[in-house]
Design a protein around this motif. Structure first.
Motif: not given
Length: 451
Positions: A46-53, A263-274
């Protein structure tokens, strides 16, 4: 350079962001992301995914936004025109065609996954899959074997229903069909997601699941895992197969590309985390292994639901969420091919839709369904037909198309790309040089690692 000034535009930034969110959520966030987290160390992944985004996701969104809005045409002709006073060589269009091939490849098996999900919903509603009392792993595996792997006609029927739903919406057009449907589907998806998260967070023993999901085990963080996660970001954001290029071709020239990309990157990351929050707490509560792989959603989660109060109801909501996410994604991937067919031929929109959906159903969906049973011995590159579509599109075509897009922006469009971005000078220079010199290296490393 000439642009298509007659092209329709999204009614607002919100509708564009919701459409892009719908395009990028799909099975990437609700099916692929959770099982990859489970297989690769939980919080570390999860941490690496957020960094990769941040490292590759948002910069590449901007690359495709710039290419798409510049000409306001289909994802093939987006690589044409002129730049900096010179005509662009037609050979660059090969990346547009590769994106179309990748879109075909992903839809070939993606629609079948939609058929799987509808099969589960149908079975839950009919009582064929009863989760009102605890079930065993053997039962869920047997259900999957009997109703997914060994029921080609049933899966073909449900896949056809899923394709038909896409046809009905696509026939209404980009604005009246896709935009309007996303306005309704995305709020429903968010409500279903919230219901599932709240249900999971009220279960006993939830802390262990959250710890696994959010607390990184730094010993599991490796260079190889980071490169692997970078590749998942391409899948998660629908990069490399023309979706963002096509959708941004309907963006108004006054729209702030940097804001929409962030916004697109943040929304995608938040949905994946959710998506993880609606899965991992319950897995640990009921003692189900999180590293079940691709079958996590289809074989492991039904066990979890069977231990819950009103398990069949929550399972139906969960699979309903999956099918909505899949629908918002498939619509936009289909649109890549449909728009190209319309603008490159004399076909009407309805003819282009029929040819696209019908052609993919015959040449892609049917072979993918049969690869689990009737054609199980047929392999390509050592993989089943289903897996070959996934591997070639996700590991080869998408990555090479994204590489070509970055090089196209950095070495062909040059100043024109910076002008199209329309951001302040400092940010634009940093982004442009990063895309020109760093992104291609990252993508080449991802490509080599994925072979």
């Amino acid at each position: 350079m000439t642009t298509n000034d007659k092209r329709l535009s999204w009614s607002s930034r919100l509708t564009y962001v919701l459409t892009v969110a719908g395009a990028t959520i799909g099975f990437g966030a609700t099916w692929r992301f959770p099982y990859l987290v489970g297989e690769n160390g939980g919080g570390a992944y999860v941490l690496l995914f957020c960094i990769a985004m941040i490292v590759i996701g948002i910069p590449m969104i901007l690359v495709e936004n710039v290419i798409g809005r510049r000409m306001r045409v289909n994802s093939i002709d987006a690589y044409s025109g002129s730049a900096n006073g010179k005509p662009i060589h037609p050979a660059w269009k090969i990346f547009g065609y590769m994106g179309l091939l990748g879109a075909f490849g992903i839809l070939a098996y993606y629609m079948v996954l939609g058929g799987w999900v509808l099969t589960y919903i149908g079975s839950l509603l009919s009582g064929n899959l009863d989760l009102s009392a605890p079930v065993s792993n053997e039962l869920t595996v047997q259900f999957y074997t009997d109703n997914i792997q060994n029921s080609p006609m049933t899966i073909l029927l449900y896949t056809a229903i899923f394709v038909l739903a896409n046809y009905i919406i696509l026939a209404k057009g980009v604005v009246d069909g896709i935009e309007r449907s996303v306005k309704y589907l995305m709020p429903i998806l968010f409500i279903f997601l919230l219901v599932m998260i709240l249900r999971n967070l009220t279960l006993p023993g939830v802390i262990e699941g959250i710890k696994f999901y959010l607390v990184p085990d730094f010993s599991k963080i490796t260079k190889e895992l980071f490169v692997f996660v970078l590749g998942q970001v391409f899948f998660a954001l629908s990069l490399g197969f023309g979706v963002l290029i096509t959708l941004s071709s309907y963006l108004d020239k006054q729209e702030n590309l940097v804001k929409t990309a962030i916004i697109t990157g943040i929304v995608n990351t938040l949905i994946a985390l959710a998506a993880g929050f609606m899965i991992f707490p319950s897995l640990f509560t009921f003692g189900v292994a999180p590293n079940s792989g691709p079958t996590l959603v289809f074989q492991s989660l039904p066990i979890v639901f069977s231990h819950m109060w009103a398990g069949s109801v929550f399972a139906t909501i969960f699979f309903g969420l999956l099918v909505i996410a899949a629908l918002t994604t498939s619509l936009t991937i289909y649109e890549v091919i449909i728009t190209a067919l319309q603008e490159k031929t004399k076909l009407t929109r309805k003819q282009a839709i029929a040819l696209t959906l019908g052609g993919i159903f015959i040449l892609g969906n049917i072979p993918s369904v049969l690869s689990d049973n009737v054609w199980s011995e047929v392999t390509f590159m050592g993989r089943s037909i289903f897996d070959a579509f996934d591997y070639i599109s996700g590991n080869i075509l998408f990555v090479l198309t994204a590489l070509g897009s970055a090089i196209f922006v950095g070495f062909v469009l040059k100043e024109e790309a910076q002008k199209e971005l329309g951001a302040n000078e400092t940010f634009t220079k940093i982004w442009f040089n990063y895309v020109k010199y760093v992104i291609p290296v990252i993508i080449i490393v991802i490509f080599i690692n994925s072979l």
